[in-house]
Design a protein around this motif. Structure first.
Motif, PDB file in Angstrom:
ATOM      1  N   SER A  71    -144.068 -11.425  21.747  1.00  0.00           N
ATOM      2  CA  SER A  71    -144.964 -10.303  22.038  1.00  0.00           C
ATOM      3  C   SER A  71    -144.235  -8.996  21.739  1.00  0.00           C
ATOM      4  O   SER A  71    -143.026  -8.986  21.466  1.00  0.00           O
ATOM      5  CB  SER A  71    -145.395 -10.351  23.502  1.00  0.00           C
ATOM      6  OG  SER A  71    -144.263 -10.150  24.350  1.00  0.00           O
ATOM      7  N   ALA A  72    -144.968  -7.894  21.813  1.00  0.00           N
ATOM      8  CA  ALA A  72    -144.354  -6.588  21.527  1.00  0.00           C
ATOM      9  C   ALA A  72    -143.224  -6.291  22.507  1.00  0.00           C
ATOM     10  O   ALA A  72    -142.197  -5.718  22.131  1.00  0.00           O
ATOM     11  CB  ALA A  72    -145.414  -5.502  21.585  1.00  0.00           C
ATOM     12  N   GLY A 111    -140.248  -8.904  21.917  1.00  0.00           N
ATOM     13  CA  GLY A 111    -139.659  -8.866  20.583  1.00  0.00           C
ATOM     14  C   GLY A 111    -138.708  -7.721  20.300  1.00  0.00           C
ATOM     15  O   GLY A 111    -138.027  -7.732  19.264  1.00  0.00           O
ATOM     16  N   LYS A 112    -138.624  -6.740  21.182  1.00  0.00           N
ATOM     17  CA  LYS A 112    -137.771  -5.576  20.911  1.00  0.00           C
ATOM     18  C   LYS A 112    -136.318  -5.954  20.615  1.00  0.00           C
ATOM     19  O   LYS A 112    -135.736  -5.459  19.644  1.00  0.00           O
ATOM     20  CB  LYS A 112    -137.847  -4.603  22.087  1.00  0.00           C
ATOM     21  CG  LYS A 112    -139.186  -3.889  22.198  1.00  0.00           C
ATOM     22  CD  LYS A 112    -139.209  -2.940  23.390  1.00  0.00           C
ATOM     23  CE  LYS A 112    -140.567  -2.241  23.508  1.00  0.00           C
ATOM     24  NZ  LYS A 112    -140.625  -1.343  24.686  1.00  0.00           N
ATOM     25  N   VAL A 118    -144.218  -7.853  15.244  1.00  0.00           N
ATOM     26  CA  VAL A 118    -143.028  -7.391  15.964  1.00  0.00           C
ATOM     27  C   VAL A 118    -141.842  -7.206  15.021  1.00  0.00           C
ATOM     28  O   VAL A 118    -141.083  -6.238  15.132  1.00  0.00           O
ATOM     29  CB  VAL A 118    -142.665  -8.388  17.084  1.00  0.00           C
ATOM     30  CG1 VAL A 118    -141.408  -7.939  17.820  1.00  0.00           C
ATOM     31  CG2 VAL A 118    -143.820  -8.539  18.060  1.00  0.00           C
TER      32      VAL A 118
END
Length: 331
Positions: A199-200, A203-204, A267
């Motif tokens: 997910s956003a 995924g960072k 992402v």
């Protein structure tokens, strides 16, 4: 027959306990006994039902993981499973051991996130065994089984495995043979299949890791292409190619798939710009393959070279062409 039936009833009890009490630390005490039983009955035809039942229990996907255990005990058990997998008797045994290793790794990371470096070290050791020991029974599926078991946020150690695989063994003559060199790319591509689950928010941390992976991928490919088109790519005695058309095609295909996975991930897409670059050195290395008499007869290799020529654009959708207007008027 009665003795075998008795053993099967005991195994049914063990399976029932593991299914109904998945969080009990006693589950971890059952695993070594089941592993020993599966190994000892492998070649005994009279005990085949017992062997199959033990394998089934060990391969089953459990709903939860144990809690309240001693960390070092589980890490030692995970290390022993890795050692067993490196010398697995056959593919079914390796598949079962892959499942057990993934289960134990998930158990450790769920309860002790600080133990991530120890889990990474164990999988790095297995990667080294896979790539440098000819008799190793490991395959890329051993690593992908763990990825499938993890939560998205727990995939970072395996991203690092993918980086190590390409950076250390994707280059010429670093793996024990050319097949394992190809598997270095296959392993990285298989691990990156988990990109679709990010997910956003999760995924960072993966963006920088993916950019590093893509940078290492391009460098390894560049060295491989230059080597393939040189005189070094031949056996001294037979004169046959070390890296032939088939293996070259496989390396390119896995690389294109890996990059495409990154491009298709919302992402990780930005990591492509940070990790890949079409440079004069890159173009020159591709020319070594295209102009080589050993490869220019392969249409598949030439097509893949064309795809990789602008490596930072691999996997990006092509612009749709407008339909040509009909010149004739239908009466």
């Amino acid at each position: 027959i009665s003795f075998v039936n008795f053993k099967l009833r005991v195994l049914d009890l063990a399976d029932t306990f593991m299914a109904r009490q998945p969080e009990s630390p006693l589950v971890l005490r059952l695993l070594p006994a089941l592993l020993d039983l599966a190994k000892s009955t492998h070649k005994d035809s009279r005990s085949k039902p017992v062997h199959d039942r033990a394998m089934s229990i060990l391969s089953a996907r459990r709903a939860g993981v144990p809690k309240g255990f001693e960390l070092q005990t589980v890490l030692d058990l995970l290390a022993s499973v890795h050692e067993r997998a490196r010398r697995a008797a056959d593919k079914s045994a390796l598949k079962m051991l892959s499942s057990v290793a993934a289960y134990l790794a998930r158990t450790v990371l769920d309860n002790h996130p600080e133990a991530e470096p120890q889990v990474l070290d164990l999988y790095r050791a297995s990667l080294t065994d896979f790539m440098t020991r000819k008799a190793s029974q490991l395959f890329a599926d051993f690593f992908s089984a763990a990825c499938l078991r993890m939560q998205p946020a727990q995939l970072q150690p395996f991203w690092r495995i993918a980086i190590a695989s390409v950076a250390e063994y994707g280059r010429p003559l670093k793996a024990v043979n050319v097949f394992r060199q190809v598997q270095a790319y296959a392993l990285a591509e298989t691990i990156l299949a988990g990109a679709s689950r990010l997910s956003a928010e999760d995924g960072k941390p993966f963006v920088a890791l993916t950019a590093q992976l893509l940078s290492e991928l391009q460098e390894a490919l560049q060295e491989t292409f230059a080597y393939a088109g040189s005189d070094l790519n031949k056996h001294e005695t037979t004169g046959k190619l070390i890296l032939d058309q088939q293996r070259m095609r496989e390396i390119m295909q896995f690389s294109v798939k890996l990059i495409t996975r990154c491009v298709k991930s919302d992402v990780l897409r930005e990591a492509v710009d940070g990790g890949l670059e079409t440079t004069p050195e890159w173009t020159k290395s591709l020319g070594c393959v295209v102009c080589s008499p050993s490869f220019n007869s392969s249409q598949a290799v030439k097509q893949l070279c064309s795809t990789l020529a602008n490596i930072h654009k691999v996997g990006t959708p092509k612009p749709k062409k407008e339909k040509a207007k009909a010149s004739a008027v239908v009466e």
